[in-house]
Design a protein around this motif. Structure first.
Motif, short mmCIF file in Angstrom:
data_model
loop_
_atom_site.label_atom_id
_atom_site.label_comp_id
_atom_site.label_asym_id
_atom_site.label_seq_id
_atom_site.Cartn_x
_atom_site.Cartn_y
_atom_site.Cartn_z
N ASP A 128 -8.03 2.80 3.54
CA ASP A 128 -7.33 2.67 4.83
C ASP A 128 -8.09 1.74 5.77
O ASP A 128 -7.48 0.97 6.52
CB ASP A 128 -7.15 4.03 5.48
CG ASP A 128 -6.13 4.90 4.74
OD1 ASP A 128 -5.31 4.34 3.99
OD2 ASP A 128 -6.17 6.13 4.92
N LYS B 239 -7.46 -1.77 4.66
CA LYS B 239 -6.09 -2.13 5.03
C LYS B 239 -6.01 -2.45 6.52
O LYS B 239 -5.32 -3.39 6.93
CB LYS B 239 -5.13 -1.01 4.66
CG LYS B 239 -3.68 -1.35 4.83
CD LYS B 239 -2.81 -0.22 4.33
CE LYS B 239 -1.35 -0.55 4.45
NZ LYS B 239 -0.52 0.57 3.99
N TYR C 26 -6.51 -6.82 1.88
CA TYR C 26 -5.39 -5.96 1.48
C TYR C 26 -5.45 -5.66 -0.02
O TYR C 26 -5.21 -4.53 -0.44
CB TYR C 26 -4.05 -6.63 1.84
CG TYR C 26 -2.89 -5.70 1.62
CD1 TYR C 26 -2.61 -4.70 2.52
CD2 TYR C 26 -2.09 -5.80 0.48
CE1 TYR C 26 -1.56 -3.82 2.32
CE2 TYR C 26 -1.04 -4.95 0.27
CZ TYR C 26 -0.78 -3.95 1.19
OH TYR C 26 0.26 -3.08 0.97
N SER D 18 -8.08 -3.12 -0.59
CA SER D 18 -7.63 -1.78 -0.19
C SER D 18 -6.78 -1.15 -1.29
O SER D 18 -6.90 0.06 -1.56
CB SER D 18 -6.87 -1.82 1.13
OG SER D 18 -5.56 -2.32 0.97
#
Length: 177
Positions: A97, A100, A157, A160
């Motif tokens: 998280d 992200k 991203y 993540s």
């Protein structure tokens, strides 16, 4: 033999914890330096401008929002290393998280750059880094697209997603044992 391997593993973990603690301290120092520099720059800009023109306001907004994004990215990186120092699992959903969030903040920075670039096409201001270029003697407006930050966002991203997948695999492994 078993004790020697375990002792080596413990020593390696302890040294990695020290390294992560130092990296975290560096990120926190950068957060403090950047926040102080950002505040000083905003104050100098506001106090130095005799008149509050739209370009001064735009530069303060751009600097504040862009600097805020940079501070948030550095803060999230420090939280990544803080979890490792505390002994939390590095491949967890919480870490995924955080990565992200870094990706989203970086993408927001790209959008900020793009929006201010488009805005300055209609009101060129070379002092802020946006303006006109000469192409065959004809001045043409430019749009700045921060491809480096866009790639950074995509990488964060992707990391993540990998961290989330690893955390789910670890959870599945723990449940079967």
């Amino acid at each position: 033999m078993q004790d020697s391997e375990e002792r080596n593993l413990q020593q390696t973990l302890a040294s990695m914890s020290k390294i992560c603690r130092a990296i975290r301290a560096c990120f926190l120092a950068l957060v403090v330096i950047l926040a102080g520099g950002l505040a000083a720059l905003i104050l100098i800009t506001l106090l130095n401008g005799q008149e509050t023109s739209s370009s001064v306001i735009a530069s303060v907004v751009y600097t504040t929002v862009g600097g805020g994004f940079a501070i948030l990215i550095l803060w999230n990186f420090s939280l990544l290393f803080e979890a490792v120092v505390k002994g939390d699992p590095p491949l967890s959903e919480i870490q995924a998280d955080r990565l992200k969030a870094i990706a989203i903040i970086a993408a927001a920075y790209v959008i900020l750059d793009l929006l201010f670039s488009v805005r300055f096409i209609y009101e060129p201001n070379p002092d802020l880094g946006f303006g006109m270029i000469l192409n065959n003697g004809i001045a043409e407006p430019t749009i700045n697209l921060n491809v480096g930050m866009l790639a950074f966002s995509a990488i964060m991203y992707s990391l993540s997603a990998i961290f989330r997948y690893a955390a789910l695999l670890q959870q599945l492994s723990d449940e079967t044992v």
